[in-house]
Design an enzyme around this catalytic site. Sequence first.
Site, mmCIF file in Angstrom:
data_model
loop_
_atom_site.group_PDB
_atom_site.id
_atom_site.type_symbol
_atom_site.label_atom_id
_atom_site.label_comp_id
_atom_site.label_asym_id
_atom_site.label_seq_id
_atom_site.Cartn_x
_atom_site.Cartn_y
_atom_site.Cartn_z
ATOM 1 N N TRP A 197 7.401 10.639 -6.028
ATOM 2 C CA TRP A 197 6.173 9.927 -5.647
ATOM 3 C C TRP A 197 5.456 10.909 -4.725
ATOM 4 O O TRP A 197 5.888 11.150 -3.602
ATOM 5 C CB TRP A 197 6.527 8.639 -4.919
ATOM 6 C CG TRP A 197 5.351 7.755 -4.638
ATOM 7 C CD1 TRP A 197 4.832 6.792 -5.450
ATOM 8 C CD2 TRP A 197 4.552 7.730 -3.448
ATOM 9 N NE1 TRP A 197 3.759 6.179 -4.840
ATOM 10 C CE2 TRP A 197 3.567 6.728 -3.618
ATOM 11 C CE3 TRP A 197 4.562 8.460 -2.258
ATOM 12 C CZ2 TRP A 197 2.611 6.451 -2.642
ATOM 13 C CZ3 TRP A 197 3.601 8.176 -1.293
ATOM 14 C CH2 TRP A 197 2.645 7.178 -1.490
ATOM 15 N N ARG A 217 11.703 4.218 -7.289
ATOM 16 C CA ARG A 217 11.336 4.829 -6.006
ATOM 17 C C ARG A 217 10.131 5.761 -6.112
ATOM 18 O O ARG A 217 9.603 6.229 -5.107
ATOM 19 C CB ARG A 217 12.526 5.610 -5.437
ATOM 20 C CG ARG A 217 13.753 4.762 -5.190
ATOM 21 C CD ARG A 217 14.860 5.615 -4.641
ATOM 22 N NE ARG A 217 14.498 6.202 -3.374
ATOM 23 C CZ ARG A 217 14.613 5.590 -2.199
ATOM 24 N NH1 ARG A 217 15.122 4.381 -2.139
ATOM 25 N NH2 ARG A 217 14.256 6.196 -1.097
ATOM 26 N N LYS A 255 8.837 1.649 -4.947
ATOM 27 C CA LYS A 255 9.545 0.478 -4.434
ATOM 28 C C LYS A 255 9.865 0.605 -2.955
ATOM 29 O O LYS A 255 9.846 -0.361 -2.218
ATOM 30 C CB LYS A 255 10.835 0.307 -5.245
ATOM 31 C CG LYS A 255 11.636 -0.911 -4.894
ATOM 32 C CD LYS A 255 11.079 -2.118 -5.583
ATOM 33 C CE LYS A 255 11.755 -3.402 -5.163
ATOM 34 N NZ LYS A 255 10.852 -4.535 -5.266
ATOM 35 N N GLU A 289 0.044 -13.765 -1.529
ATOM 36 C CA GLU A 289 1.086 -13.141 -2.340
ATOM 37 C C GLU A 289 0.711 -13.175 -3.832
ATOM 38 O O GLU A 289 0.916 -12.203 -4.561
ATOM 39 C CB GLU A 289 2.426 -13.847 -2.070
ATOM 40 C CG GLU A 289 3.596 -13.426 -2.930
ATOM 41 C CD GLU A 289 3.976 -11.953 -2.806
ATOM 42 O OE1 GLU A 289 3.446 -11.234 -1.941
ATOM 43 O OE2 GLU A 289 4.794 -11.510 -3.628
ATOM 44 N N CYS A 296 10.404 8.643 -3.771
ATOM 45 C CA CYS A 296 11.185 9.693 -4.416
ATOM 46 C C CYS A 296 12.651 9.274 -4.460
ATOM 47 O O CYS A 296 13.149 8.640 -3.533
ATOM 48 C CB CYS A 296 11.117 11.046 -3.723
ATOM 49 S SG CYS A 296 9.470 11.707 -3.573
ATOM 50 N N LYS A 315 0.349 -9.850 -6.140
ATOM 51 C CA LYS A 315 1.116 -9.657 -7.376
ATOM 52 C C LYS A 315 0.187 -9.274 -8.515
ATOM 53 O O LYS A 315 0.484 -8.386 -9.306
ATOM 54 C CB LYS A 315 1.877 -10.918 -7.790
ATOM 55 C CG LYS A 315 3.157 -11.286 -7.110
ATOM 56 C CD LYS A 315 4.318 -10.375 -7.312
ATOM 57 C CE LYS A 315 4.261 -9.228 -6.358
ATOM 58 N NZ LYS A 315 4.925 -9.366 -5.066
ATOM 59 N N GLU A 336 -1.397 -5.641 -7.991
ATOM 60 C CA GLU A 336 -0.520 -4.463 -8.060
ATOM 61 C C GLU A 336 -0.001 -4.185 -9.459
ATOM 62 O O GLU A 336 0.240 -3.036 -9.802
ATOM 63 C CB GLU A 336 0.625 -4.551 -7.054
ATOM 64 C CG GLU A 336 1.652 -5.604 -7.351
ATOM 65 C CD GLU A 336 2.762 -5.644 -6.304
ATOM 66 O OE1 GLU A 336 3.153 -4.598 -5.792
ATOM 67 O OE2 GLU A 336 3.240 -6.751 -6.026
ATOM 68 N N ASN A 395 13.532 14.077 -0.525
ATOM 69 C CA ASN A 395 12.762 12.835 -0.407
ATOM 70 C C ASN A 395 12.313 12.735 1.046
ATOM 71 O O ASN A 395 13.154 12.646 1.936
ATOM 72 C CB ASN A 395 13.667 11.649 -0.791
ATOM 73 C CG ASN A 395 13.081 10.308 -0.382
ATOM 74 O OD1 ASN A 395 11.865 10.170 -0.293
ATOM 75 N ND2 ASN A 395 13.930 9.342 -0.141
ATOM 76 N N GLY A 396 11.012 12.778 1.262
ATOM 77 C CA GLY A 396 10.518 12.690 2.643
ATOM 78 C C GLY A 396 9.300 13.588 2.823
ATOM 79 O O GLY A 396 8.656 13.984 1.851
ATOM 80 N N HIS A 441 -17.212 -19.769 4.236
ATOM 81 C CA HIS A 441 -17.678 -18.779 5.222
ATOM 82 C C HIS A 441 -17.971 -17.434 4.568
ATOM 83 O O HIS A 441 -17.981 -16.408 5.226
ATOM 84 C CB HIS A 441 -16.638 -18.640 6.335
ATOM 85 C CG HIS A 441 -16.412 -19.922 7.066
ATOM 86 N ND1 HIS A 441 -17.331 -20.458 7.932
ATOM 87 C CD2 HIS A 441 -15.401 -20.819 6.993
ATOM 88 C CE1 HIS A 441 -16.885 -21.607 8.397
ATOM 89 N NE2 HIS A 441 -15.717 -21.858 7.834
HETATM 90 C C1 F6R Z 1 4.777 -5.889 -3.347
HETATM 91 C C2 F6R Z 1 5.767 -5.035 -2.756
HETATM 92 C C3 F6R Z 1 5.440 -4.345 -1.488
HETATM 93 C C4 F6R Z 1 6.617 -4.456 -0.509
HETATM 94 C C5 F6R Z 1 6.363 -3.616 0.744
HETATM 95 C C6 F6R Z 1 7.473 -3.774 1.766
HETATM 96 O O1 F6R Z 1 5.247 -6.487 -4.511
HETATM 97 O O2 F6R Z 1 6.830 -4.879 -3.276
HETATM 98 O O3 F6R Z 1 4.276 -4.844 -0.920
HETATM 99 O O4 F6R Z 1 6.803 -5.794 -0.197
HETATM 100 O O5 F6R Z 1 6.241 -2.275 0.389
HETATM 101 O O6 F6R Z 1 8.694 -3.353 1.262
HETATM 102 P P1 F6R Z 1 10.043 -3.766 1.947
HETATM 103 O O7 F6R Z 1 10.195 -5.235 1.817
HETATM 104 O O8 F6R Z 1 11.094 -3.022 1.173
HETATM 105 O O9 F6R Z 1 9.968 -3.345 3.379
#
Ligand code: F6R
Length: 614
Positions: A74, A27, A609, A487, A2, A491, A494, A100-101, A510
């Site tokens: 969110w 956010r 984010k 990773e 949020c 990517k 997501e 937000n929270g 395995h």
């Molecule tokens: C993936 C992504 C998330 C963040 C995770 C941690 O692309 O962005 O997996 O890496 O939510 O976020 P931070 O780094 O802000 O603690």
Amino acid sequence: MCGIVGYIGHRDAFPIVIKGLQRLEYRGYDSAGIALFDGNNINLSKTKGKVEDLKDKSKEISLAGTLGIGHTRWATHGVPNDVNSHPHYSNSGDLVIIHNGIIENYESIKKALQNRDYTFKSDTDTEVLVNLIEEVQKTEGVKLGKAVQIALNQVVGAYAIAVFDKKKPDEIVVAKLGSPLAIGVGEDEFFIASDASPFIEFTNNAIYLEDEEMAIVRLGKEIKLRKIKNDAVAYPNILELQMNLEEIEKGGYDHFMLKEIYEQPRAIMDTYRGRLLADQGIIRMAGIDQNIEKFVNANRIIIVACGTSWHAGLVAEYIFEDLARIPVEVEYASEFRYRNPVITDKDVLIAISQSGETADTLAAIKLAKEKGAFVFGVCNVVGSSIARESDAGAYTHAGPEIGVASTKAFTTQITVLTLIALKLAKEKGEFSGSKFHEYLTELETIPAKVEKALKSNDLVETVAEVYKDSTNCLYLGRGYNFPVALEGALKLKEISYIHAEGYPAAEMKHGPIALIDEQMPVFVIATKKGHYEKVVSNIQEIKSRKGKIIAIVTEGDVQVKELADHVIEIPETLESLTPLLTTIPLQLLSYHIAVMRNCNVDQPRNLAKSVTVE
Ligand code: F6R
């Protein structure tokens, strides 16, 4: 999760709040709302959907007013719909809040308020909070600021709130616990936001509230902060912001993610600028220099993080153990905080977080500190909660990362962690002078090599075209490139919603090898210095089961070229630095596949984010 925005001053609030919400949409973006106060009436508009939808819907209300608050959501409590969107009114219609929270004890408060004839339109915890504030105002006969303080002492949870009262047209009350809140201080005007991006073109002066602080933001008055618990006055620290507008705009790219992928050469350079002095054979990092004994004498380093940052932590485990010979454990912050871990004052905990606000990582830090460990933060967002909560730290200096999928945060985190590992290796005498020098000079070449790796973009796009309709994908890597495989898979899933899994290449036999058939694309990192021959054998195993192989190889590779369906070359570098290069084509691949599938690249479904809830 949020985003909140507020404005009080002499300008029209609507365009400021809307633009601010657009900047904070990373956010959370399942619904949005705005409330404007024109001195007589509050005009409120809210809707399920994006800020763009809110802009359209707001045509139905009067947009006048120099006081406004807005929210991009969110969802935590209550499904995303118009009614559950913020802002929320109190029962009298005089108070309006954005939040937000999460208020964890909202149900018991709601029941108590219902017993006093309060009614609720939404399923949210936020509507409960605004009515609790109203009830305190009534029963205690106090003004808004005091009522907010009393109410917040009754709630359990996390919040960044902004609330105003129709009867007090010159003020907005804000408070913070666990979720970020910044106040932009202009001339006769104030801005409120989850981060500074909504007000950067208006003022460089910002106050970041600490946890359990609140402020009455009142026109014509200086800002005074108070501790929510005991009403003690706190003195605001007005910071001068370094951010500029260009950094938070798309700059000609179609998406923030693509811009951020292409920013990596510059971002990596900014990360080591002033720290890596290769010609002098020095790495200078104040946070490490001042605490070198703690690192060198540590029993072990525990790394905590989530998501992509956790993957950077896994790369760091290889680097720290390989170069500095310090034992490392890498933990998901969410697991670590709840599993009663053994932590002593001889442990160093490194917390990695782009946003510096991730709730689980923050909680893991608090736990480690309680048990006496020394906490070092690796964050991108300056002044973030994790940066402040850590005993010492190093910023990644990647610049704002707005695309929800993390890209430049990952490579700059690895850069910082590599610098730390090299510094500790040198300090511990694990390195000869010439080996150390070789690493430093090679690290300096990485931005140019990333630039070169980015040149594979057109080729990657053609590969994306071939595999864009896949329903499953596998990613394989070994050693330093195993975390890159994880990773790469993250990517893809997501942003394109294709199921993908990363594995250490040798683990295939395995279990996962059972999945291989002619429909299965397998992305294999097969660079020259990373267990090359073994990975070639793994490729052969896939090939003999008709899997499609897309290999990331070192420039000039011959052997894998003969086996793979597609090869993408990256420049040669030291093995421990390969993740900085191998990850580039995988980022581009996910990007192109997501675009081809018409997915919302910068704002993938269900994600946000900054994950400020656990
Ligand atoms: C993936 C992504 C998330 C963040 C995770 C941690 O692309 O962005 O997996 O890496 O939510 O976020 P931070 O780094 O802000 O603690």
